[in-house]
Each structure stands twice: as C-alpha cells, then as structure tokens.
Design a protein around this motif. Structure first.
Motif, PDB file in Angstrom:
ATOM      1  N   VAL A 283       0.847  -1.189   0.000  1.00 16.67           N
ATOM      2  CA  VAL A 283       0.000   0.000   0.000  1.00 16.67           C
ATOM      3  C   VAL A 283       0.887   1.246   0.000  1.00 16.67           C
ATOM      4  O   VAL A 283       1.881   1.309   0.742  1.00 16.67           O
ATOM      5  N   LEU A 284       0.546   2.217  -0.828  1.00 19.70           N
ATOM      6  CA  LEU A 284       1.204   3.520  -0.827  1.00 19.70           C
ATOM      7  C   LEU A 284       0.333   4.482  -0.026  1.00 19.70           C
ATOM      8  O   LEU A 284      -0.831   4.702  -0.356  1.00 19.70           O
ATOM      9  N   ARG A 285       0.898   5.047   1.036  1.00 20.34           N
ATOM     10  CA  ARG A 285       0.180   5.977   1.907  1.00 20.34           C
ATOM     11  C   ARG A 285       0.755   7.374   1.749  1.00 20.34           C
ATOM     12  O   ARG A 285       1.975   7.537   1.635  1.00 20.34           O
ATOM     13  N   ALA A 286      -0.113   8.369   1.764  1.00 19.12           N
ATOM     14  CA  ALA A 286       0.322   9.739   1.542  1.00 19.12           C
ATOM     15  C   ALA A 286      -0.400  10.686   2.483  1.00 19.12           C
ATOM     16  O   ALA A 286      -1.541  10.442   2.898  1.00 19.12           O
ATOM     17  N   ASP A 287       0.283  11.778   2.802  1.00 17.89           N
ATOM     18  CA  ASP A 287      -0.303  12.851   3.602  1.00 17.89           C
ATOM     19  C   ASP A 287       0.214  14.158   3.027  1.00 17.89           C
ATOM     20  O   ASP A 287       1.416  14.424   3.059  1.00 17.89           O
ATOM     21  N   SER A 288      -0.680  14.963   2.484  1.00 16.13           N
ATOM     22  CA  SER A 288      -0.288  16.164   1.767  1.00 16.13           C
ATOM     23  C   SER A 288      -0.947  17.410   2.333  1.00 16.13           C
ATOM     24  O   SER A 288      -2.121  17.394   2.721  1.00 16.13           O
ATOM     25  N   TYR A 289      -0.188  18.479   2.330  1.00 19.27           N
ATOM     26  CA  TYR A 289      -0.680  19.801   2.740  1.00 19.27           C
ATOM     27  C   TYR A 289      -1.675  20.372   1.743  1.00 19.27           C
ATOM     28  O   TYR A 289      -2.532  21.190   2.100  1.00 19.27           O
TER      29      TYR A 289
ATOM     30  N   ARG B 161      -4.945  13.113   3.139  1.00 17.53           N
ATOM     31  CA  ARG B 161      -4.502  11.734   3.354  1.00 17.53           C
ATOM     32  C   ARG B 161      -5.107  10.817   2.291  1.00 17.53           C
ATOM     33  O   ARG B 161      -6.301  10.863   2.023  1.00 17.53           O
ATOM     34  N   ARG B 162      -4.224   9.961   1.735  1.00 18.28           N
ATOM     35  CA  ARG B 162      -4.651   9.046   0.679  1.00 18.28           C
ATOM     36  C   ARG B 162      -3.967   7.696   0.874  1.00 18.28           C
ATOM     37  O   ARG B 162      -2.891   7.604   1.444  1.00 18.28           O
ATOM     38  N   GLU B 163      -4.605   6.656   0.352  1.00 20.75           N
ATOM     39  CA  GLU B 163      -4.025   5.327   0.308  1.00 20.75           C
ATOM     40  C   GLU B 163      -4.378   4.679  -1.022  1.00 20.75           C
ATOM     41  O   GLU B 163      -5.515   4.788  -1.483  1.00 20.75           O
ATOM     42  N   TRP B 164      -3.385   3.998  -1.622  1.00 18.77           N
ATOM     43  CA  TRP B 164      -3.626   3.278  -2.867  1.00 18.77           C
ATOM     44  C   TRP B 164      -2.969   1.908  -2.793  1.00 18.77           C
ATOM     45  O   TRP B 164      -1.819   1.793  -2.341  1.00 18.77           O
ATOM     46  N   PRO B 165      -3.650   0.860  -3.236  1.00 17.53           N
ATOM     47  CA  PRO B 165      -2.984  -0.443  -3.328  1.00 17.53           C
ATOM     48  C   PRO B 165      -1.898  -0.396  -4.395  1.00 17.53           C
ATOM     49  O   PRO B 165      -2.125   0.083  -5.507  1.00 17.53           O
ATOM     50  N   LEU B 166      -0.717  -0.874  -4.050  1.00 23.30           N
ATOM     51  CA  LEU B 166       0.410  -0.874  -4.979  1.00 23.30           C
ATOM     52  C   LEU B 166       1.301  -2.075  -4.634  1.00 23.30           C
ATOM     53  O   LEU B 166       2.322  -1.937  -3.963  1.00 23.30           O
ATOM     54  N   PRO B 167       0.900  -3.256  -5.061  1.00 18.83           N
ATOM     55  CA  PRO B 167       1.655  -4.456  -4.696  1.00 18.83           C
ATOM     56  C   PRO B 167       3.059  -4.454  -5.280  1.00 18.83           C
ATOM     57  O   PRO B 167       3.312  -3.862  -6.331  1.00 18.83           O
ATOM     58  N   ALA B 168       3.956  -5.106  -4.575  1.00 15.12           N
ATOM     59  CA  ALA B 168       5.338  -5.218  -5.045  1.00 15.12           C
ATOM     60  C   ALA B 168       5.393  -6.066  -6.305  1.00 15.12           C
ATOM     61  O   ALA B 168       4.743  -7.110  -6.400  1.00 15.12           O
TER      62      ALA B 168
ATOM     63  N   ALA C 236      -4.443   7.188  -8.243  1.00 18.30           N
ATOM     64  CA  ALA C 236      -3.357   6.263  -7.938  1.00 18.30           C
ATOM     65  C   ALA C 236      -2.192   6.503  -8.900  1.00 18.30           C
ATOM     66  O   ALA C 236      -2.403   6.766 -10.088  1.00 18.30           O
ATOM     67  N   PRO C 237      -0.964   6.456  -8.406  1.00 17.68           N
ATOM     68  CA  PRO C 237       0.175   6.701  -9.285  1.00 17.68           C
ATOM     69  C   PRO C 237       0.285   5.643 -10.363  1.00 17.68           C
ATOM     70  O   PRO C 237       0.014   4.462 -10.123  1.00 17.68           O
TER      71      PRO C 237
END
Length: 290
Positions: free
Chosen positions: A155-161, A167-174, A218-219
C-alpha cells in the motif's frame, strides 16, 4: 532521487507554485562517461559488513519553474537490520530481522524567495535489491508532502498539505519489474541489460496530483527499457527517447547522472565512515562542506 525533477522524467508530478519564484540560471558539468561497464557482483555485499556508511555529495542543477537552479544532493548509505513486524531499525540483528542496505538521499535547492528540501529513505533487501520499505518527503515554505510504501502491505500511503489531496491510500503491490524513480540512482547497476521496467513517480514528491478538484489518482508508471552503453546505464521510453542516464564506478557507487531536461549532477565528495559520530563543525570538510 529522484525528486521533484525526477518526477517529470517518470511521468510524475511537477512542482506547484506557491507565490511564483524568480528565474535564475546555474551551470553544471555535463555527466560524461566515467562509469564501469559491468555491474558489481552483488547488491549490498560483504563490503558493508563493517557497519560503516558511505557518504557521497553531488552538485549540479535542477530545472524548476522554467529555470535551472543550483542544487546539492547528499547520499548516506549503510547496512541495517529491520524488524519484520514494524520495519524499524534494530541495533542488534536476530534470526528474524531483515538485512537491508539503506540509502538516505537529501536534496536542497532555492527558488527565488524560498527553498525546497526533499528526502528519500529507502531500504532494499541485501543481495536481491528488492525494496522492503521506502519513505519520501518534501518541505518548502508552502507546506509538506509525505509518502510511505512497504512491500509487506503493498500500500502507498500519503499525507499532503495541498487542497484536494490530504490523506490518501492506494494499493500498490510489489512487482519485480516495478521501481520508484528514487530507487534508480542506487539500483541501476544491478538491472539487467534490456530489461523492461515500470518506472513510478518518486516517493519524494512535491505534491500528489495536479491540483484539480477531483483530487489525485493512484500513481501510474511509465514503461522504460534498461540499456547499457558506453559504461552507463540508460533508461529509454517505448519510442527510444532517452529518459535518464546513471553512471557508476566498478563498485556500484554513483558518479553522475542526468534526467532529460530536468536535472544534471556529478559527484564532488566521497567519504566512508561513521558519520553519526562526526558532528563537529570541522567535520563538514569530510563531505565537501562549504
């Protein structure tokens, strides 16, 4: 980085304007071929067992807000052991800790009346160059952006001003052929010649999206191919256009790099030792301080 400028090369996110920024120009040496053609034998091999760190300093330029800006990058690399439960450092290894090679990259540059400070902290499993955990952050006079990814959660977790981001979360498996742009300066010598990889935007991102009210998505990665030419590792897109070039010496240490139209850097200082014990003002000379 791989940083804000690297994001452009990876199909990533550009720099947001706070209140504009003056234009200036700074020359930088062109990264000429000085690297060894063959890859080192093993990623994070026995040379790191002494526990000493490798500190390298690079100077060059990044293109931001339509102008080239003088910039400095500092890389701090050392072997560590991560607890498999929370992926934090353990001073004493156990049979269950994960042996990793850590790279902390710190970048700084100025844009008119304010500057940018970006950091990537990446941990790869020794011997495999597989990313276990990666953290990226950007701080400037406007605000801060933080991203975190680990292979265990996928999971890619983000917190942006920034507005519409938060706050965001996206599934991003290895995936073995998936890399964040921040990884390339450190793992490029171990990528197979001719390999196709998915190049993701950097973890050290200046923001999560383009500022639209819809918010960030999602990226997504950019398809690139790895080519070895003239002692350098090159990345080219599906049309054959150059994306980036990384030059390393025979030990796999980064000598210079360029990312098309966005950044150019060359190494100016190198030191190996316990940087955490060298905290006096005079110790800045060890790593090209000025």
């Amino acid at each position: 980085l791989a940083r804000a400028a690297a994001g452009a090369a990876a199909g990533g996110r550009g720099l947001p304007a706070c209140r504009g920024g003056g234009a200036d120009a700074a020359g930088a040496p062109s990264p000429a071929g000085t690297a060894a053609a063959r890859a080192p034998a093993e990623f994070g091999g026995s040379a790191w067992d002494d526990g000493m760190a490798l500190v390298q300093v690079y100077r060059g330029r990044v293109r931001v807000y339509g102008a080239w800006r003088s910039a400095e990058v500092r890389d701090y690399m050392v072997r560590e052991h991560l607890d498999p439960a929370d992926l934090t450092k353990r001073d004493q290894p156990t049979p269950t800790t994960i042996p990793v090679l850590k790279a902390n990259r710190m970048t700084q540059f100025e844009t008119g009346s304010y500057g940018y400070r970006l950091m990537t902290s990446a941990f790869w499993r020794r011997g495999a160059a597989a990313l276990v955990k990666g953290v990226g952050s950007c701080q400037n006079a406007c605000g801060a952006v933080f991203l975190r990814w680990d292979a265990a959660s996928g999971v890619l977790r983000a917190d942006s001003y920034w507005e519409h981001e938060g706050r965001r979360e996206w599934p991003l498996p290895a995936e073995p052929d998936r890399r964040f742009a921040d990884e390339l300066p450190f793992v490029a010598p171990w990528l197979a010649d001719g390999a196709a990889i998915e190049l993701l935007p950097p973890l050290a991102a200046t923001r999560l999206g383009d500022g639209s009210a819809a918010g960030p998505t999602a990226p997504t990665g950019r398809a690139v191919r790895v080519l070895r030419s003239g002692g350098a590792v090159q990345l080219r897109d599906t049309d054959g256009a150059g994306v980036a070039t990384y030059e390393h010496d025979a030990q796999g240490e980064l000598v210079a790099w360029s990312i098309a139209g966005t950044e150019e850097f060359r190494r100016v200082a190198r030191w190996r030792g316990p940087y955490w014990q060298r905290t006096a003002d005079g110790d800045r000379a060890l790593v090209g301080g000025r």
